[in-house]
Write an enzyme that holds these catalytic residues in place. Structure first.
Site, PDB file in Angstrom:
ATOM      1  N   ARG A 150       0.828  -1.206   0.000  1.00 39.82           N
ATOM      2  CA  ARG A 150       0.000   0.000   0.000  1.00 39.82           C
ATOM      3  C   ARG A 150       0.864   1.258   0.000  1.00 39.82           C
ATOM      4  NH1 ARG A 150      -0.721   4.788   2.515  1.00 39.82           N
ATOM      5  NH2 ARG A 150      -0.367   3.787   4.540  1.00 39.82           N
ATOM      6  N   ASP A 151       1.654   1.423   1.036  1.00 36.12           N
ATOM      7  CA  ASP A 151       2.452   2.644   1.193  1.00 36.12           C
ATOM      8  C   ASP A 151       3.510   2.763   0.108  1.00 36.12           C
ATOM      9  OD1 ASP A 151       3.495   4.958   2.248  1.00 36.12           O
ATOM     10  OD2 ASP A 151       3.599   4.220   4.283  1.00 36.12           O
TER      11      ASP A 151
ATOM     12  N   HIS B 151       5.298   3.861  13.066  1.00 33.31           N
ATOM     13  CA  HIS B 151       5.492   3.883  11.616  1.00 33.31           C
ATOM     14  C   HIS B 151       6.565   4.922  11.315  1.00 33.31           C
ATOM     15  CE1 HIS B 151       3.805   3.746   7.369  1.00 33.31           C
ATOM     16  NE2 HIS B 151       4.442   4.905   7.336  1.00 33.31           N
TER      17      HIS B 151
ATOM     18  N   HIS C  89       9.770   6.572   8.929  1.00 37.00           N
ATOM     19  CA  HIS C  89      10.427   6.738   7.631  1.00 37.00           C
ATOM     20  C   HIS C  89      11.914   6.992   7.883  1.00 37.00           C
ATOM     21  CE1 HIS C  89       6.921   7.349   4.701  1.00 37.00           C
ATOM     22  NE2 HIS C  89       6.393   6.962   5.848  1.00 37.00           N
TER      23      HIS C  89
ATOM     24  N   CYS D  73       5.846   9.822   1.396  1.00 39.79           N
ATOM     25  CA  CYS D  73       4.600  10.581   1.331  1.00 39.79           C
ATOM     26  C   CYS D  73       4.679  11.626   0.232  1.00 39.79           C
ATOM     27  CB  CYS D  73       4.325  11.265   2.674  1.00 39.79           C
ATOM     28  SG  CYS D  73       2.837  12.300   2.663  1.00 39.79           S
TER      29      CYS D  73
ATOM     30  N   ASN E  25       9.912   4.239   3.691  1.00 40.86           N
ATOM     31  CA  ASN E  25       9.738   3.737   5.047  1.00 40.86           C
ATOM     32  C   ASN E  25      10.986   2.976   5.475  1.00 40.86           C
ATOM     33  OD1 ASN E  25       7.132   3.983   3.618  1.00 40.86           O
ATOM     34  ND2 ASN E  25       6.252   3.317   5.525  1.00 40.86           N
TER      35      ASN E  25
END
Length: 313
Positions: A17-18, A209, A211, A242, A251
């Site tokens: 997803r990310d 979460h 990065h 992002c 990430n």
């Protein structure tokens, strides 16, 4: 107490997803399905498989239904998806997902840039989604983006994060992910916030979460561990970033994170060799090199043959 004697560490992979949402090219559905199936066999605790966002907003994930209906679900692995609104929730529930993940930012500016709404509007929408999902008993997690800093508004006060976490609970969200969306966090800041939220809500399943935008991702994992956290998002190959955080890179890398923790004696439940096999196939799928380091360097305990001249000296 040694690290090996501590509670289990849970690794959640978010690459599908990310990572895939911002890839320059669409990844074929069969590639996504195959990757999820292989990841499920590695022992990761959770896989964020896709997003039920409008295909116009995120065209790379326009095949969300097809992906969720074709994957093989490994017992014990949680398959979670991002849901932006009630319509997306309805689509996700029709695919029998294990968990839905709701996202908003701790920063008004970042929330408006990313979601085109105020934080108050996001919370109101969360309440509608929770109400709609109620009869399904699906687990609902809330991700608070930019919890540690915003590229537009700067540092986010801890009081602001705590206020929003409480508001998440007030609308019925059960789990919380604190996100360093912009890679601004530092270990002391992470340790402090983690200690605060665990002290206030000790029974809540918090996830971190991180990065690696400024190279502090794994250091922040260690700081969160010291504070008592045990759940971490990570992305295979270090994919991600992002689009509304200028300069943000991927990430923290799943295989690099697992390697660090396993080398320190923690139990992640992940078969690292199998995970590395999956990660080594990722560049061919996305069409470019990935920032993760372990697929190039190998594990720290890897031994190489001695040079002939040394053997014969």
């Amino acid at each position: 107490m040694t690290p090996a004697g501590k509670k289990r560490i849970y690794i959640n992979d978010v690459a599908l997803r990310d990572g895939f949402q911002i890839e320059p090219n669409f990844i074929a559905t069969y590639e996504k399905v195959g990757l999820i199936n292989r990841l499920g066999e590695t022992g990761v605790a959770k896989i964020e498989a896709t997003s039920f966002t409008s295909p116009k907003a995120i065209p790379n994930l326009r095949d969300a239904e097809e992906v969720m209906r074709q994957i093989n679900r490994v017992p014990g692995v949680v398959y979670t998806v991002l849901v932006p609104n009630v319509k997306g929730c309805e689509r996700a529930l029709a695919c029998n997902v294990d968990e839905i993940n709701l996202v908003m930012s701790a920063s008004q500016s970042h929330n408006r840039a990313n979601l085109r709404m105020t934080c108050e509007q996001s919370l109101a929408q969360f309440a509608e989604i929770v109400k709609f999902a109620g009869p399904s008993a699906v687990f609902i997690n809330g991700s608070l983006s930019a919890s540690f800093g915003c590229p537009f508004d700067g540092w986010i006060p801890e009081a602001r994060v705590l206020e929003l976490v409480q508001q998440f609970f007030d609308v019925g969200i059960k789990g919380i992910t604190l996100c360093d969306t912009t890679g601004m966090a530092n270990p002391e800041q992470v340790r402090r916030l983690c200690c605060t939220v665990l002290g206030r809500w000790p029974d809540v399943p918090f996830t971190l979460h991180f990065h690696n935008t400024r190279g502090m991702g794994l250091a922040n994992v260690l700081a969160a561990l010291e504070a008592g956290m045990c759940r971490f998002d990570a992305s295979l190959g270090g994919l991600g970033g992002c689009p509304y955080a200028p300069g943000a890179t991927g990430n923290i890398c799943t295989e690099d994170t697992v390697h660090m923790l396993e080398q320190m004696g923690y139990n992640t439940g992940v078969d690292l060799d199998l995970l590395l096999d999956v990660a080594r196939g990722l560049p061919a799928i996305v069409g470019h090199d990935v920032p993760g380091q372990l697929i190039y360097a190998g594990k720290a305990d890897r031994k190489y043959p001695k040079p002939d001249w040394l053997e014969n000296a």
